[in-house]
Design a protein around this motif. Structure first.
Motif, short mmCIF file in Angstrom:
data_model
loop_
_atom_site.label_atom_id
_atom_site.label_comp_id
_atom_site.label_asym_id
_atom_site.label_seq_id
_atom_site.Cartn_x
_atom_site.Cartn_y
_atom_site.Cartn_z
N GLN A 231 0.83 -1.21 0.00
CA GLN A 231 0.00 0.00 0.00
C GLN A 231 0.87 1.26 0.00
O GLN A 231 1.07 1.89 1.03
N VAL A 232 1.36 1.57 -1.18
CA VAL A 232 2.30 2.69 -1.30
C VAL A 232 1.78 3.68 -2.32
O VAL A 232 1.21 3.30 -3.35
N MET A 233 1.94 4.97 -2.01
CA MET A 233 1.67 6.03 -3.00
C MET A 233 2.89 6.95 -3.01
O MET A 233 3.66 6.99 -2.04
N LEU A 234 3.04 7.67 -4.11
CA LEU A 234 4.20 8.54 -4.27
C LEU A 234 3.75 9.99 -4.28
O LEU A 234 2.65 10.30 -4.73
N CYS A 235 4.60 10.87 -3.78
CA CYS A 235 4.23 12.30 -3.75
C CYS A 235 5.36 13.16 -4.31
O CYS A 235 6.44 13.23 -3.74
N GLU A 236 5.05 13.81 -5.43
CA GLU A 236 5.98 14.79 -6.01
C GLU A 236 5.82 16.09 -5.24
O GLU A 236 4.71 16.63 -5.15
N ARG A 237 6.93 16.61 -4.68
CA ARG A 237 6.87 17.80 -3.82
C ARG A 237 7.93 18.83 -4.21
O ARG A 237 8.26 19.71 -3.42
N GLY A 238 8.43 18.68 -5.44
CA GLY A 238 9.44 19.64 -5.88
C GLY A 238 10.83 19.16 -5.58
O GLY A 238 11.08 18.52 -4.57
N ILE A 239 11.74 19.50 -6.50
CA ILE A 239 13.13 19.10 -6.35
C ILE A 239 14.02 20.34 -6.33
O ILE A 239 13.60 21.43 -6.74
N ARG A 240 15.24 20.18 -5.88
CA ARG A 240 16.20 21.27 -5.81
C ARG A 240 16.81 21.50 -7.20
O ARG A 240 17.30 20.57 -7.80
#
Ligand code: PEP
Ligand code: MN
Length: 337
Positions: A231-240
């Motif tokens: 039960q995994v989801m991914l979250c894009e939160r911005g990169i450097r």
């Protein structure tokens, strides 16, 4: 290795195939797609004459999984994963809205914000009780007291709870209060922590590391899944990046890329992705247009006095307005709220 069984293969034959793979020392995972059993056999393939596997009874084909992530890959699991959390079915046709303060600051704050985000259409409340602050002198969160408040506020408004777990020793505590365990960007490659949440049966949201590639991010998901928690989801939160005008660079490229490579739901966090209040809504709209399965957004009724991330927190009425816009955009891409 991905072993595809013939349609209508008898259960006993399927078990036979899986037993032979296990006896060769491989970890075996099974899924079904369009009535056909698919088996991922993971480990040292030198112990099995894998090119002969295709000749075993019941086997239609056997091929090497070329990507380093296996369980997270769409090759193994072609259909979208849908995670059931309270009223939300994350990864389903309906967009999941998670919202709330960066940090839980107290009873009144949490209840006020819970009421506002629930009314606007969120089904999951976010709020940090253990905060990964860049400075050791900044507010570190209310700890377990914060989790209790968050749980009460969410329950009062029929919301599920997502909160960050920072340390492998905190996992059982967080699991007692939260419905989704959040792995923060700074901990994306904390493999001991990933293993520990992999031993729970709680949904896990893995935020992308500040300077992590998509492949590294998917391998973090693989660490959790390899322990048994799918039960995994991914979250894009911005990169450097070299850009300094915004807090981070929200990599919306990642949305269609990950949706193609993986069956896991993809959530976008425009709050941390851009870091500037009046830029959050445009990026949230773009995320849904790009195919995100949900959003996680910081909302605060008094952001000027917030103990963390006030500058990127939406006022409740702004969140409300954004949800109305998302509703329209969702329809264009065949989704709904
Ligand atoms: C947060 O969600 O408040 C947070 C700290 O996020 P990130 O790990 O993406 O920086
Ligand atoms: Mn924050």
């Amino acid at each position: 290795m991905l072993v595809l069984l013939k349609p209508g293969t008898a259960e006993a034959t399927a078990i036979d195939v899986m037993t032979r793979l296990r006896m060769a020392g491989l970890a075996v995972h099974r899924t079904e797609h369009e009535g056909r059993i698919r088996v991922a056999a993971i480990g040292d393939l030198s112990a099995v004459a894998w090119d002969e596997v295709k000749d075993w009874p019941g086997v239609e084909s056997a091929q090497k999984l070329s990507r380093p992530f296996k369980l997270a890959s769409r090759a193994f699991h072609p259909h979208d994963t849908i995670l059931s959390v309270g009223r939300a079915a994350i990864g389903d046709r309906r967009i999941t809205l998670m919202a709330g303060p960066c940090s839980v600051e107290g009873e009144e704050q949490a209840f006020t914000i819970a009421a506002a985000v629930a009314k606007a259409g969120a089904t999951v409340m976010r709020g940090g009780a253990y905060k990964p602050r860049t400075s050791p002198y900044a507010f570190q969160g209310l700890g377990e007291e914060g989790l209790k408040i968050l749980r009460r506020a969410a329950d009062a408004h029929g919301l599920s709870v997502i909160s960050e777990v920072m340390d492998s020793q905190q996992v059982s505590l967080l699991a007692r209060y939260a419905d989704i365990l959040q792995i923060g960007a700074r901990n994306m490659q904390n493999y001991a922590l990933l293993r520990e949440v992999g031993h729970t049966q709680k949904p896990v949201m893995i935020k992308r590391g500040l300077a992590s590639t998509i492949e590294e991010w998917l391998l973090s998901a693989e660490h959790v899944m390899a322990q048994g928690n799918q039960q995994v989801m991914l979250c894009e939160r911005g990169i450097r990046t070299f850009e300094t005008y915004t807090r981070n660079t929200l990599d919306l490229n990642a949305v269609p890329v990950v949706k193609e490579l993986s069956h896991l739901p993809v959530i976008v966090d425009p709050s941390h992705g851009v870091g500037i209040r009046n830029k959050v809504a445009p990026m949230a709209r773009a995320a849904i247009a790009a195919g995100a399965d949900g959003l996680i957004i910081e909302v605060h009724h008094d952001p000027d006095h917030a103990l963390s991330d006030g500058a990127q927190s939406l006022f409740p009425n702004q969140f409300d307005e954004l949800v109305a816009q998302i509703r329209t955009i969702a329809e264009v891409v065949g989704r709904s709220i």
